[in-house]
Design a protein around this motif. Structure first.
Motif, PDB file in Angstrom:
ATOM      1  N   GLU A 176       0.829  43.706 -20.004  1.00 64.33           N
ATOM      2  CA  GLU A 176       0.166  42.411 -20.193  1.00 64.33           C
ATOM      3  C   GLU A 176       1.139  41.314 -20.605  1.00 64.33           C
ATOM      4  OE1 GLU A 176      -2.924  45.628 -21.158  1.00 64.33           O
ATOM      5  OE2 GLU A 176      -0.815  45.264 -21.650  1.00 64.33           O
ATOM      6  N   SER A 177       2.143  41.673 -21.400  1.00 58.61           N
ATOM      7  CA  SER A 177       3.094  40.669 -21.874  1.00 58.61           C
ATOM      8  C   SER A 177       3.866  40.010 -20.742  1.00 58.61           C
ATOM      9  CB  SER A 177       4.082  41.303 -22.854  1.00 58.61           C
ATOM     10  OG  SER A 177       3.436  41.699 -24.038  1.00 58.61           O
ATOM     11  N   SER A 178       4.078  40.725 -19.652  1.00 56.78           N
ATOM     12  CA  SER A 178       4.845  40.148 -18.549  1.00 56.78           C
ATOM     13  C   SER A 178       4.113  38.961 -17.933  1.00 56.78           C
ATOM     14  CB  SER A 178       5.141  41.202 -17.481  1.00 56.78           C
ATOM     15  OG  SER A 178       3.960  41.605 -16.816  1.00 56.78           O
ATOM     16  N   GLY A 179       2.791  39.033 -17.870  1.00 58.78           N
ATOM     17  CA  GLY A 179       2.024  37.915 -17.340  1.00 58.78           C
ATOM     18  C   GLY A 179       2.102  36.694 -18.233  1.00 58.78           C
ATOM     19  N   VAL A 180       2.053  36.925 -19.557  1.00 59.75           N
ATOM     20  CA  VAL A 180       2.193  35.814 -20.503  1.00 59.75           C
ATOM     21  C   VAL A 180       3.563  35.179 -20.356  1.00 59.75           C
ATOM     22  CG1 VAL A 180       2.188  35.164 -22.934  1.00 59.75           C
ATOM     23  CG2 VAL A 180       0.573  36.885 -22.117  1.00 59.75           C
ATOM     24  N   ASP A 181       4.605  36.001 -20.291  1.00 61.71           N
ATOM     25  CA  ASP A 181       5.956  35.453 -20.218  1.00 61.71           C
ATOM     26  C   ASP A 181       6.242  34.767 -18.887  1.00 61.71           C
ATOM     27  OD1 ASP A 181       6.826  35.930 -22.775  1.00 61.71           O
ATOM     28  OD2 ASP A 181       7.700  37.870 -22.334  1.00 61.71           O
ATOM     29  N   ALA A 182       5.647  35.255 -17.813  1.00 64.72           N
ATOM     30  CA  ALA A 182       5.816  34.573 -16.531  1.00 64.72           C
ATOM     31  C   ALA A 182       5.286  33.146 -16.621  1.00 64.72           C
ATOM     32  CB  ALA A 182       5.100  35.345 -15.424  1.00 64.72           C
ATOM     33  N   LEU A 183       4.112  32.986 -17.205  1.00 67.27           N
ATOM     34  CA  LEU A 183       3.541  31.654 -17.382  1.00 67.27           C
ATOM     35  C   LEU A 183       4.344  30.823 -18.374  1.00 67.27           C
ATOM     36  CD1 LEU A 183      -0.183  32.754 -17.536  1.00 67.27           C
ATOM     37  CD2 LEU A 183       0.768  31.228 -15.803  1.00 67.27           C
ATOM     38  N   ARG A 184       4.793  31.462 -19.455  1.00 66.66           N
ATOM     39  CA  ARG A 184       5.545  30.741 -20.490  1.00 66.66           C
ATOM     40  C   ARG A 184       6.847  30.173 -19.927  1.00 66.66           C
ATOM     41  NH1 ARG A 184       9.579  32.151 -23.903  1.00 66.66           N
ATOM     42  NH2 ARG A 184       9.485  34.343 -23.260  1.00 66.66           N
ATOM     43  N   ILE A 185       7.580  30.985 -19.176  1.00 69.40           N
ATOM     44  CA  ILE A 185       8.846  30.528 -18.611  1.00 69.40           C
ATOM     45  C   ILE A 185       8.621  29.439 -17.571  1.00 69.40           C
ATOM     46  CG2 ILE A 185      10.855  31.231 -17.252  1.00 69.40           C
ATOM     47  CD1 ILE A 185      10.876  32.172 -20.180  1.00 69.40           C
ATOM     48  N   ALA A 186       7.626  29.633 -16.709  1.00 72.49           N
ATOM     49  CA  ALA A 186       7.354  28.632 -15.673  1.00 72.49           C
ATOM     50  C   ALA A 186       6.948  27.306 -16.306  1.00 72.49           C
ATOM     51  CB  ALA A 186       6.262  29.140 -14.737  1.00 72.49           C
ATOM     52  N   GLN A 187       6.032  27.356 -17.260  1.00 75.70           N
ATOM     53  CA  GLN A 187       5.570  26.129 -17.914  1.00 75.70           C
ATOM     54  C   GLN A 187       6.703  25.457 -18.686  1.00 75.70           C
ATOM     55  OE1 GLN A 187       5.082  25.209 -21.239  1.00 75.70           O
ATOM     56  NE2 GLN A 187       3.653  23.503 -21.007  1.00 75.70           N
TER      57      GLN A 187
END
Length: 383
Positions: A176-187
């Motif tokens: 689950e953390s990978s999805g959060v970090d994908a959004l965090r880095i992109a944003q």
């Protein structure tokens, strides 16, 4: 000395969604409003229910049959949803825009070929020379360049091949953390002025005996029947769901310059990773809530797993943080998608904002083993 880093508003301009609820934004908003029991297959992998993805006409987003054949289901789902997002953002036909578009994907370890796994294990029992037999099978039964599981970055590669998104790509792994970090880095990169536009998301195929085995060994699955996520106290765990979610994120000024309609603003993505002890989830969510700048959201979308302990703790924390806001469990709409959970929550939140059903939405993601995340989405053009 340097001054504060300038930030730019980040908006969502395209959404691509597929799950058991159907295909596209309208189908998912309708399912969210109806609040009906999600489509469930309780027979194929009995006693473990799964939420199977709705039938898709793959030709609509993956026109070449050869491309379809060389992908495993999780890749087809992701490539399909990515195409929907590009269409919605008005970017599908713009080759120059896609050449500059970066790609961030959340993915697991890919799909194992468990038919080959079974054949190898069966043959090893009677092999005169197990080592030689194993080497022979690995040489002859696997596709070139692959091991027993599909490589995680193949989803990004296939999106680049099929849709022509040829900017730099990153693949995040870590449940689950990978999805959060994908959004965090992109944003974060768009807000900091490092990028103008990013395609970000993830996909998951739940209809696999191997992943059910893995999670059951950890005691994470609920069975034998579907129950709402927050009503699984006597049978804690999650029900896996097949699907994918992709979002096109871009700087607000960039979207305005190309005439793209912002659906919502992604104001903040905050993540944490705590040692799981009593109270740690509630403390983490409280801190992340403040970091995300949440005030009084109209809706909370929770990617809660249903696992014992942490789900009840999250429910209590949300009742304290947003006592007036209804909490909608993503698992009651799509099932649990692990890596794709946070992107799906963000996409559903953006859809609710774009439809005028909320001005501020909080999205929470508490991993079944580790990692917490909180996102804030608001009406485009507002703080």
């Amino acid at each position: 000395m340097t001054g504060p880093v300038p930030t730019r508003p980040v908006v969502v301009t395209g959404l691509g969604l597929v799950s058991c609820a159907g295909e596209g934004v309208a189908a998912h908003l309708a399912a969210c409003r109806a609040g009906a029991t999600p489509r469930t297959d309780a027979a194929t992998f009995a006693p473990y229910p799964v939420h199977p993805v709705a039938p898709l006409t793959l030709d609509g987003q993956i026109p070449k049959k050869s491309d379809q054949r060389q992908m495993e289901p999780w890749q087809r789902l992701g490539v399909y949803a990515a195409g929907l997002a590009l269409d919605a953002a008005g970017a599908k036909a713009d080759a120059a825009l896609k050449a500059a578009m970066h790609l961030v994907v959340a993915a697991g370890g890919g799909e194992r070929d468990y038919a080959v796994d079974g054949q190898i294990l069966t043959g090893l029992r009677n092999a005169a020379d197990p080592g030689a037999y194993l080497n022979e099978r690995l040489l002859n039964d696997l596709r070139p360049t692959l091991f027993l599981a599909q490589l995680s970055n193949l989803l990004a590669g296939n999106i680049a091949i099929v849709h022509g998104v040829t900017g730099a790509s990153r693949t995040f792994m870590g449940e689950e953390s990978s999805g959060v970090d994908a959004l965090r880095i992109a944003q974060g990169r768009i807000a900091a002025g490092q990028l103008d536009i990013v395609l970000v998301g993830g996909s998951y195929n739940a209809e696999r005996a191997d992943v059910l085995l893995i999670h059951e060994m950890g005691g994470y699955l609920t069975k034998p029947d579907y129950r709402p996520v927050f009503a699984r106290g006597n049978a804690p765990g999650f029900i896996l769901g097949s699907g994918a979610a992709f979002l096109v994120l871009e700087a607000e000024a960039h979207a305005e310059a190309r005439g793209a309609r912002p659906l919502a603003r992604l104001d903040a993505v905050a993540s944490d990773r705590t040692k799981r002890r009593d109270g740690s989830v509630a403390a983490s969510l409280t801190g992340l809530w403040r970091r995300a700048g949440l005030t009084s959201p109209d809706v909370v979308i929770s990617a809660a797993t249903g696992c014992g302990g942490i789900t009840a703790e999250e429910q209590d924390a949300l009742a304290a943080l947003a006592p007036q806001a209804p909490v909608r469990a993503l698992g009651d709409l799509t099932g649990h998608m692990l890596e794709a959970a946070a992107p799906f929550g963000a996409a559903l939140a953006a859809a609710l904002v774009a439809a005028g059903e909320a001005r501020e939405v909080a999205v929470t993601t508490v991993g079944h083993r580790r990692g917490e995340g909180v996102l804030r989405l608001t009406t485009a053009g507002e703080g």
